[in-house]
Every structure is written in C-alpha cells, then in structure tokens.
Scaffold this active site. Sequence first.
Site, PDB file in Angstrom:
ATOM      1  N   THR A  25      -3.701   2.515  15.043  1.00 43.27           N
ATOM      2  CA  THR A  25      -3.109   1.293  16.034  1.00 43.27           C
ATOM      3  C   THR A  25      -1.873   0.820  15.151  1.00 43.27           C
ATOM      4  O   THR A  25      -0.832   0.547  15.685  1.00 43.27           O
ATOM      5  CB  THR A  25      -4.244   0.033  16.231  1.00 43.27           C
ATOM      6  OG1 THR A  25      -5.111   0.513  17.157  1.00 43.27           O
ATOM      7  CG2 THR A  25      -3.552  -1.185  16.664  1.00 43.27           C
ATOM      8  N   THR A  48       0.313  -1.980  -1.731  1.00 35.03           N
ATOM      9  CA  THR A  48      -0.352  -0.789  -2.444  1.00 35.03           C
ATOM     10  C   THR A  48      -1.157   0.382  -1.640  1.00 35.03           C
ATOM     11  O   THR A  48      -2.154  -0.500  -0.820  1.00 35.03           O
ATOM     12  CB  THR A  48      -1.269  -1.390  -3.855  1.00 35.03           C
ATOM     13  OG1 THR A  48      -0.496  -2.306  -4.439  1.00 35.03           O
ATOM     14  CG2 THR A  48      -2.061  -0.505  -4.430  1.00 35.03           C
ATOM     15  N   GLN A  66      -7.050  11.986  19.049  1.00 34.30           N
ATOM     16  CA  GLN A  66      -8.172  12.819  19.398  1.00 34.30           C
ATOM     17  C   GLN A  66      -7.791  14.153  19.384  1.00 34.30           C
ATOM     18  O   GLN A  66      -8.773  15.007  19.155  1.00 34.30           O
ATOM     19  CB  GLN A  66      -8.523  12.323  20.876  1.00 34.30           C
ATOM     20  CG  GLN A  66      -8.748  10.864  21.256  1.00 34.30           C
ATOM     21  CD  GLN A  66     -10.354  10.780  20.536  1.00 34.30           C
ATOM     22  OE1 GLN A  66     -10.845  11.594  20.163  1.00 34.30           O
ATOM     23  NE2 GLN A  66     -10.503   9.368  20.174  1.00 34.30           N
ATOM     24  N   ALA A 113      -7.742   8.820  10.600  1.00 38.11           N
ATOM     25  CA  ALA A 113      -8.624   9.666   9.753  1.00 38.11           C
ATOM     26  C   ALA A 113     -10.127   9.711  10.088  1.00 38.11           C
ATOM     27  O   ALA A 113     -10.806  10.759  10.040  1.00 38.11           O
ATOM     28  CB  ALA A 113      -8.745   8.953   8.314  1.00 38.11           C
ATOM     29  N   HIS A 114     -10.532   8.746  10.718  1.00 46.46           N
ATOM     30  CA  HIS A 114     -12.175   8.535  11.128  1.00 46.46           C
ATOM     31  C   HIS A 114     -12.468   9.426  12.359  1.00 46.46           C
ATOM     32  O   HIS A 114     -13.715   9.599  12.754  1.00 46.46           O
ATOM     33  CB  HIS A 114     -12.550   7.003  11.171  1.00 46.46           C
ATOM     34  CG  HIS A 114     -12.083   6.490  12.699  1.00 46.46           C
ATOM     35  ND1 HIS A 114     -13.105   6.055  13.468  1.00 46.46           N
ATOM     36  CD2 HIS A 114     -10.985   5.889  12.808  1.00 46.46           C
ATOM     37  CE1 HIS A 114     -12.344   5.312  14.509  1.00 46.46           C
ATOM     38  NE2 HIS A 114     -11.255   5.285  14.031  1.00 46.46           N
ATOM     39  N   CYS A 171     -12.896   1.290  21.691  1.00 44.63           N
ATOM     40  CA  CYS A 171     -12.076  -0.030  21.515  1.00 44.63           C
ATOM     41  C   CYS A 171     -12.339  -0.874  22.410  1.00 44.63           C
ATOM     42  O   CYS A 171     -12.080  -1.999  22.374  1.00 44.63           O
ATOM     43  CB  CYS A 171     -10.639   0.435  21.333  1.00 44.63           C
ATOM     44  SG  CYS A 171     -10.396   1.571  19.912  1.00 44.63           S
TER      45      CYS A 171
END
Length: 392
Positions: A73, A244, A184, A205-206, A332
């Site tokens: 996002t 960071t 996807q 990543a997930h 979502c």
Amino acid sequence: MTVARAYLDHNATSPLRPEARDAMIAALTEGGNPSSVHASGRAARGRLEAARGQVARLAGAPARGVVFTSGATEANTLALHPAWDIAGHPVTCDVLLTSAVEHVAVLNGHRFGPDAVEILPVDAMGRLDLAVLSARLEAHAAAGRRAMVSLMLANNETGVIQPVVEAARLAHAHGAVVHCDAVQGAGRLDLDINALGVDLLSLSAHKMGGPQGAGALVAASADTRSRAPLLSGGGQERGLRGGTQNVPAIAGFGAAALCALEDLPGEAFRLAHLRDGLEQEIVAALPETMVVGASAARLTNTTCIAFGGLKAETLVIALDLSHVLVSAGSACSSGKVGSSHVLSAMGLESELASGAIRLSLGWSSTQQDVDTALAALRRVVPQVRSRSLRAA
C-alpha cells in the site's frame, strides 16, 4: 488437542518461510542501525543491501531501483503521484488510468486528485479492455495531457492475469508512465520488470512467505525517482523513503524473495496440479457452482468459486468451524459488507457474486490441505444451502 487446519488463504498472507524467519532472527540478534558507520551498523547495512539485491533479482531490476517500504500500500502510494523523473527525464502526469478490478490501494488514486482518476472497464474474464485504454490514451495525448497507467499483474480475488505487456506498449507509445501492482504475481509468475515493459512495480513480502510490514517499489531504471517522496528524513533509501529501515523485516523479505525465485518452476506446476484437482472435484460434487475466470490465464495457486444461493460470509464462517481457512474476496475488504467490486466489474450476476469465495494455495500447501477442503465443502455447502432455503 490441537486440530490441524487447512490454510487456503495465501493471497491474503502466506505463512512465514523458515528461511525468512532465520534471516529475521539473525538480523534481530545482530542489531545495529544501517546508517551507522561502526561494525554493527555496517553489518546491518550489509543485510539491508543483500536483501535489496535479492528483491531486485526477483523483479529483474537493478538493485538501486529497489526502494523498501512498509508494504505494497505504501509502495502504491509512493508510485501514484504525477511528478517523476523517469530514467533521469522529468515527467509530469495529468491523469491516472486504471482498471475497474484493481486493489483498493490503487483505485483511490492516492496522490492524484479524484477528478484526475479514470476507471477503465474489463471484460467478462476481468481483463482490462485494451481498446478502451488505447482510446483514452489517444484522447488525453490529443488534449496535451500525459497519463500514468496503473495495472495489476494478476488479480488478488480471481487470479486472472492482466495484459500488462500490451497495456505498457500502448501507454509508452503515448508517452505515459506505467506502474504495475505485482503483489500477487511475484513468486508465482516469471517476473521481469523489463520484459513487462513497466516503469514501476510494487511488491509485498508477506504474499510470498516473508513478514508482514515490508514491501518495495521497484523501478526499471536506477535513475527513476519520485519528485515527491512520502517521507522525508535522514536520506535513507536514496532520499525516497526517510526513516531507519526495518532491517529484520527487510532481511526476511529478501530471503523469501530468493526462495520464491528459486522454487518458481517446480512450484508453479505443483500448485497448478493441486488447484486444478480442487476445482474439478468441487464442480463435479456441487451443483450451481462456477469457477470465476476459468477460461482466462490465471495464477496457478488461485481459484475463485461462486456458489449460487449462498452468502460468502456465511460459507467462510462455516468452513472456519471445519478448520478450513479461506476468504470472501480480498482480505483487505473482508470486514466490509457488500459485493466484490471485482466480480461486479466482471458482470457476474449478483446471486453468484454474493456467494463467491477465494481459495489460494502457496509454498506450504499440501494435497492433504486440498482433500480437507474438499471434504468440508462437500459437507458444508449443502448444509448452508439447506438452512438458507428454510430461512427464505
């Protein structure tokens, strides 16, 4: 006693890969700020840049083209802005063109004003209408307006693959900038930013077995950069994303990207075998059932199945009670009431669309998961349908 669950919701989030977990633990153990010049800082910087290289390999992009974000996002938000330097050349876009089946993280246009966002139609399989795209690009070019085109690689609800290469070719012929939400497709399709012909693509990543809270905006050229970063700060990520960096999450992202890339050829075949068997058995066992987008090219891990006369939310809960985990549309939006905007855009009848669930496989999926889901569906769907008829 703990009951084994059949997890068929990888498009929502894929379980953390052991390699990603190991990389994260190592980064957490070492510590260090990657902007520090001492030994711990240099070690953290090494992990950060190693992950950048791994993500770049997955996307077929230069490492300097990878900007790490908190997720897809944020990557989409960074991408969807009119002011860019594309391969070192300043470009200002006047309008955003996108498809009616995009993720909500793209449909709202982010930093394009509401009047500058155009939603383009799709066909019955959910693929962008290229003729409409071409006509709108021509109209804007004739009026002296430059477009940005944002098109997903594959749909999160149906798995249908979009004609990104053709859309990018049309867009660039009219001087447009092209962004692709590849969330996807990454790790499930061969992903090469140059072969796709896009300027920018977003990753998460997930979705590939990395941690939640890490993503990237990837550019085809190291000289491509936004002229309006979301977060300004200490100059991290070449000044494009201040703050960071989350080194443990990014290290896990890199490890997951590498695994996804190395596993891709065999994994695509394995998942196609599981998915096709699942669909065939469901359609054979249960009447009034439709596989959405069945005749289109789709991700091999994804099936969207519509059951006439049922409510998807009720079916998801009933399956959960049977230890089978699936989604009703996009995760979502799973807390919202209403039909999927994707299925509506495809013209699916409301009775079918309201009973559509998504089953998605991934690196941890097994034949046992599929068999458990099939047994539960054979039992649960008639029960839910019978209760619905009695209530009516």
